[in-house]
Design a protein around this motif. Structure first.
Motif, PDB file in Angstrom:
ATOM      1  N   MET A   1      95.917  39.658 -50.428  1.00  0.00           N
ATOM      2  CA  MET A   1      96.218  40.336 -51.790  1.00  0.00           C
ATOM      3  C   MET A   1      95.838  41.702 -51.792  1.00  0.00           C
ATOM      4  O   MET A   1      94.575  41.951 -51.574  1.00  0.00           O
ATOM      5  CB  MET A   1      95.298  39.591 -52.800  1.00  0.00           C
ATOM      6  N   LEU A   2      96.883  42.516 -52.258  1.00  0.00           N
ATOM      7  CA  LEU A   2      96.594  44.126 -52.414  1.00  0.00           C
ATOM      8  C   LEU A   2      97.211  44.487 -53.797  1.00  0.00           C
ATOM      9  O   LEU A   2      98.030  43.679 -54.207  1.00  0.00           O
ATOM     10  CB  LEU A   2      97.536  44.669 -51.309  1.00  0.00           C
ATOM     11  N   ALA A   3      96.828  45.582 -53.920  1.00  0.00           N
ATOM     12  CA  ALA A   3      97.330  46.199 -55.257  1.00  0.00           C
ATOM     13  C   ALA A   3      97.518  45.438 -56.326  1.00  0.00           C
ATOM     14  O   ALA A   3      98.787  45.594 -56.809  1.00  0.00           O
ATOM     15  CB  ALA A   3      98.658  46.902 -54.510  1.00  0.00           C
ATOM     16  N   HIS A  22     102.806  36.874 -42.288  1.00  0.00           N
ATOM     17  CA  HIS A  22     102.845  36.821 -40.940  1.00  0.00           C
ATOM     18  C   HIS A  22     104.203  36.648 -40.467  1.00  0.00           C
ATOM     19  O   HIS A  22     104.552  36.917 -39.075  1.00  0.00           O
ATOM     20  CB  HIS A  22     101.707  35.622 -40.486  1.00  0.00           C
ATOM     21  N   VAL A  23     105.077  36.044 -41.046  1.00  0.00           N
ATOM     22  CA  VAL A  23     106.362  35.803 -40.544  1.00  0.00           C
ATOM     23  C   VAL A  23     107.259  37.032 -40.359  1.00  0.00           C
ATOM     24  O   VAL A  23     107.752  37.525 -39.491  1.00  0.00           O
ATOM     25  CB  VAL A  23     107.136  34.788 -41.719  1.00  0.00           C
ATOM     26  N   LEU A  24     107.138  37.782 -41.670  1.00  0.00           N
ATOM     27  CA  LEU A  24     107.739  39.126 -41.533  1.00  0.00           C
ATOM     28  C   LEU A  24     106.928  40.488 -40.970  1.00  0.00           C
ATOM     29  O   LEU A  24     107.556  41.518 -41.113  1.00  0.00           O
ATOM     30  CB  LEU A  24     108.056  39.456 -42.946  1.00  0.00           C
ATOM     31  N   HIS A  25     105.704  40.198 -41.075  1.00  0.00           N
ATOM     32  CA  HIS A  25     104.698  41.312 -40.083  1.00  0.00           C
ATOM     33  C   HIS A  25     104.644  42.463 -41.261  1.00  0.00           C
ATOM     34  O   HIS A  25     104.808  43.701 -40.848  1.00  0.00           O
ATOM     35  CB  HIS A  25     105.322  41.643 -38.811  1.00  0.00           C
ATOM     36  N   ARG A  26     104.476  42.050 -42.515  1.00  0.00           N
ATOM     37  CA  ARG A  26     104.470  43.218 -43.586  1.00  0.00           C
ATOM     38  C   ARG A  26     104.084  42.592 -44.892  1.00  0.00           C
ATOM     39  O   ARG A  26     103.988  41.219 -45.179  1.00  0.00           O
ATOM     40  CB  ARG A  26     105.827  43.863 -43.620  1.00  0.00           C
ATOM     41  N   GLY A  27     103.629  43.377 -45.779  1.00  0.00           N
ATOM     42  CA  GLY A  27     103.453  43.069 -47.173  1.00  0.00           C
ATOM     43  C   GLY A  27     104.642  42.909 -47.814  1.00  0.00           C
ATOM     44  O   GLY A  27     105.534  43.620 -47.875  1.00  0.00           O
ATOM     45  N   VAL A  28     104.651  41.703 -48.865  1.00  0.00           N
ATOM     46  CA  VAL A  28     105.656  41.578 -49.651  1.00  0.00           C
ATOM     47  C   VAL A  28     105.621  41.507 -51.229  1.00  0.00           C
ATOM     48  O   VAL A  28     104.402  40.579 -51.550  1.00  0.00           O
ATOM     49  CB  VAL A  28     106.558  40.004 -49.282  1.00  0.00           C
ATOM     50  N   ARG A  29     105.854  42.536 -51.745  1.00  0.00           N
ATOM     51  CA  ARG A  29     105.391  42.418 -53.398  1.00  0.00           C
ATOM     52  C   ARG A  29     106.172  41.238 -54.014  1.00  0.00           C
ATOM     53  O   ARG A  29     107.185  40.833 -53.718  1.00  0.00           O
ATOM     54  CB  ARG A  29     105.871  43.823 -53.973  1.00  0.00           C
ATOM     55  N   TYR A  30     105.370  41.312 -55.171  1.00  0.00           N
ATOM     56  CA  TYR A  30     105.935  39.925 -56.022  1.00  0.00           C
ATOM     57  C   TYR A  30     105.469  40.184 -57.335  1.00  0.00           C
ATOM     58  O   TYR A  30     104.184  40.682 -57.662  1.00  0.00           O
ATOM     59  CB  TYR A  30     105.598  38.548 -55.372  1.00  0.00           C
ATOM     60  N   CYS A  31     106.123  39.808 -58.436  1.00  0.00           N
ATOM     61  CA  CYS A  31     105.203  39.848 -59.902  1.00  0.00           C
ATOM     62  C   CYS A  31     105.553  38.183 -60.408  1.00  0.00           C
ATOM     63  O   CYS A  31     106.220  37.385 -60.244  1.00  0.00           O
ATOM     64  CB  CYS A  31     106.375  40.560 -60.696  1.00  0.00           C
ATOM     65  N   ASP A 100     120.344  38.251 -36.024  1.00  0.00           N
ATOM     66  CA  ASP A 100     119.575  38.368 -34.812  1.00  0.00           C
ATOM     67  C   ASP A 100     118.340  37.668 -34.856  1.00  0.00           C
ATOM     68  O   ASP A 100     117.342  38.126 -34.202  1.00  0.00           O
ATOM     69  CB  ASP A 100     119.611  39.826 -34.704  1.00  0.00           C
ATOM     70  N   GLY A 101     117.609  37.531 -36.085  1.00  0.00           N
ATOM     71  CA  GLY A 101     116.271  36.753 -36.188  1.00  0.00           C
ATOM     72  C   GLY A 101     115.337  37.653 -36.449  1.00  0.00           C
ATOM     73  O   GLY A 101     114.157  37.372 -36.310  1.00  0.00           O
ATOM     74  N   ARG A 102     115.572  38.955 -36.536  1.00  0.00           N
ATOM     75  CA  ARG A 102     114.495  40.119 -36.817  1.00  0.00           C
ATOM     76  C   ARG A 102     114.042  39.944 -38.015  1.00  0.00           C
ATOM     77  O   ARG A 102     112.590  40.001 -38.440  1.00  0.00           O
ATOM     78  CB  ARG A 102     115.145  41.289 -36.595  1.00  0.00           C
ATOM     79  N   GLU A 103     114.776  39.664 -39.129  1.00  0.00           N
ATOM     80  CA  GLU A 103     114.304  39.449 -40.521  1.00  0.00           C
ATOM     81  C   GLU A 103     114.505  37.979 -40.931  1.00  0.00           C
ATOM     82  O   GLU A 103     115.321  37.247 -41.308  1.00  0.00           O
ATOM     83  CB  GLU A 103     115.370  40.182 -41.304  1.00  0.00           C
ATOM     84  N   ARG A 104     113.122  37.264 -41.089  1.00  0.00           N
ATOM     85  CA  ARG A 104     113.104  35.735 -40.986  1.00  0.00           C
ATOM     86  C   ARG A 104     112.507  35.364 -42.503  1.00  0.00           C
ATOM     87  O   ARG A 104     111.564  34.996 -42.592  1.00  0.00           O
ATOM     88  CB  ARG A 104     112.095  35.317 -40.337  1.00  0.00           C
ATOM     89  N   TYR A 105     113.429  36.025 -43.670  1.00  0.00           N
ATOM     90  CA  TYR A 105     112.985  36.069 -44.902  1.00  0.00           C
ATOM     91  C   TYR A 105     112.943  34.590 -45.558  1.00  0.00           C
ATOM     92  O   TYR A 105     112.248  34.019 -46.145  1.00  0.00           O
ATOM     93  CB  TYR A 105     114.138  36.584 -46.148  1.00  0.00           C
ATOM     94  N   SER A 106     113.944  33.693 -45.050  1.00  0.00           N
ATOM     95  CA  SER A 106     114.115  32.331 -45.582  1.00  0.00           C
ATOM     96  C   SER A 106     112.803  31.610 -45.200  1.00  0.00           C
ATOM     97  O   SER A 106     112.042  30.911 -45.863  1.00  0.00           O
ATOM     98  CB  SER A 106     115.272  31.650 -45.218  1.00  0.00           C
ATOM     99  N   ASP A 107     112.459  31.762 -43.796  1.00  0.00           N
ATOM    100  CA  ASP A 107     111.293  31.137 -43.266  1.00  0.00           C
ATOM    101  C   ASP A 107     110.002  31.672 -44.092  1.00  0.00           C
ATOM    102  O   ASP A 107     109.176  30.929 -44.348  1.00  0.00           O
ATOM    103  CB  ASP A 107     111.026  31.580 -41.732  1.00  0.00           C
ATOM    104  N   PHE A 108     110.020  32.929 -44.157  1.00  0.00           N
ATOM    105  CA  PHE A 108     108.753  33.657 -44.998  1.00  0.00           C
ATOM    106  C   PHE A 108     108.743  32.742 -46.365  1.00  0.00           C
ATOM    107  O   PHE A 108     107.644  32.111 -46.790  1.00  0.00           O
ATOM    108  CB  PHE A 108     108.951  34.881 -45.313  1.00  0.00           C
TER     109      PHE A 108
END
Length: 285
Positions: A1-3, A22-31, A100-108
């Motif tokens: 949890m950040l910010a 871990h799936v996207l290898h980055r933080g994902v913001r949400y409200c 191309d499998g680089r952005e696995r948003y659905s899996d995330f």
């Protein structure tokens, strides 16, 4: 949890934060929009509505547009009750895995974000207490998630959904013409378009494939008749397909284009639609 950034409103509260994926290898913001009763009733579990934003927007789109104030107005008028609304950042992903499998948003979203929400917020885990909605690109994403996973979502709505009716061959011709949108679509669907991937994620194909399961889903769409991207015709095509397949749903065409004013003027209808399903599931009158 950040910010962690709480924002105080007249009744409820909005918490905006970031989830480390871990799936996207980055933080994902949400409200997360919490009703006023959330702190007052610590043992209560709430229905949850996931909101997917449009292209060029982010997780704060609904906050900035006045959508939260609209929900509170509807609550004061007793047209909706208390539920959580959760809006994740989706970038330009169309809320699916890229070809191309680089952005696995659905899996995330399915394997990380939904379990995280249900583990950290007091939301019901019952299907009919879990809805999904979206605007434009987010409308595509909402229909795609709901039709691909009818076991997860009891209700789905979409405003001016970015349903693409062009064939992969027509899409490839558009991609060859270049331009920013072509580059974006190519990054999501492949350049040239990956036909298998396209069909696996097409709400039209998924509605046909899972026809029996989505018969038990509550579905609502609306669109502006003067939509500049031709999405009124695409939404009408989905409407006709669902009718032909005997799938009950609600569909409205209204005057208006593809604009924030149109979305906000009919956004309340989507909240009322989902609340009817939530209330029916919980036995609320």
């Amino acid at each position: 949890m950040l910010a962690f950034t709480p924002q105080a409103f007249a009744q409820g509260r909005i918490d905006c934060s970031s989830f480390s994926s871990h799936v996207l290898h980055r933080g994902v913001r949400y409200c997360v929009m919490l009703p006023s009763s959330y702190e007052k009733e610590p043992n209560k579990k709430y229905p949850v509505l996931y909101f997917l934003h449009g292209l060029g927007e982010n997780e704060q789109a609904l906050v900035r547009s006045g959508g939260w104030g609209l929900i509170e107005d509807l609550q004061r008028q007793h047209r909706v009750g208390d539920f959580l609304l959760i809006a994740p950042e989706g970038g330009g992903s169309f809320f699916i895995n890229s070809a191309d499998g680089r952005e696995r948003y659905s899996d995330f979203f399915l394997t990380e974000f939904l379990p995280y929400v249900e583990g950290h917020y007091r939301v019901t885990r019952e299907r009919n207490g879990r809805g999904i909605t979206g605007l434009s690109m987010g409308g595509y994403g909402a229909l795609r998630f709901a039709f691909a996973h009818p076991e997860l979502f009891g209700s789905v709505s979409a405003q001016s959904p970015a349903l693409i009716t062009e064939s992969p061959a027509e899409m490839n011709a558009d991609l060859r013409n270049g331009g920013p949108l072509a580059n974006l679509l190519g990054g999501v669907f492949g350049d040239p378009v990956n036909v298998v991937h396209w069909r696996q994620n097409s709400p039209f194909d998924l509605a046909r494939k899972n026809q029996i399961q989505i018969t038990h889903q509550a579905i609502y769409m609306n669109c502006g008749q003067q939509d500049e991207y031709g999405f009124a015709a695409a939404a009408s095509r989905m409407h006709k397909q669902l009718l032909a397949e005997g799938i009950q749903h609600e569909f409205d065409l209204y005057p208006g284009g593809h604009s924030g004013n149109y979305f906000l003027s009919h956004l309340g209808e989507t909240f009322e639609f989902h609340w009817r399903i939530f209330a029916r599931s919980a036995g609320v009158r």
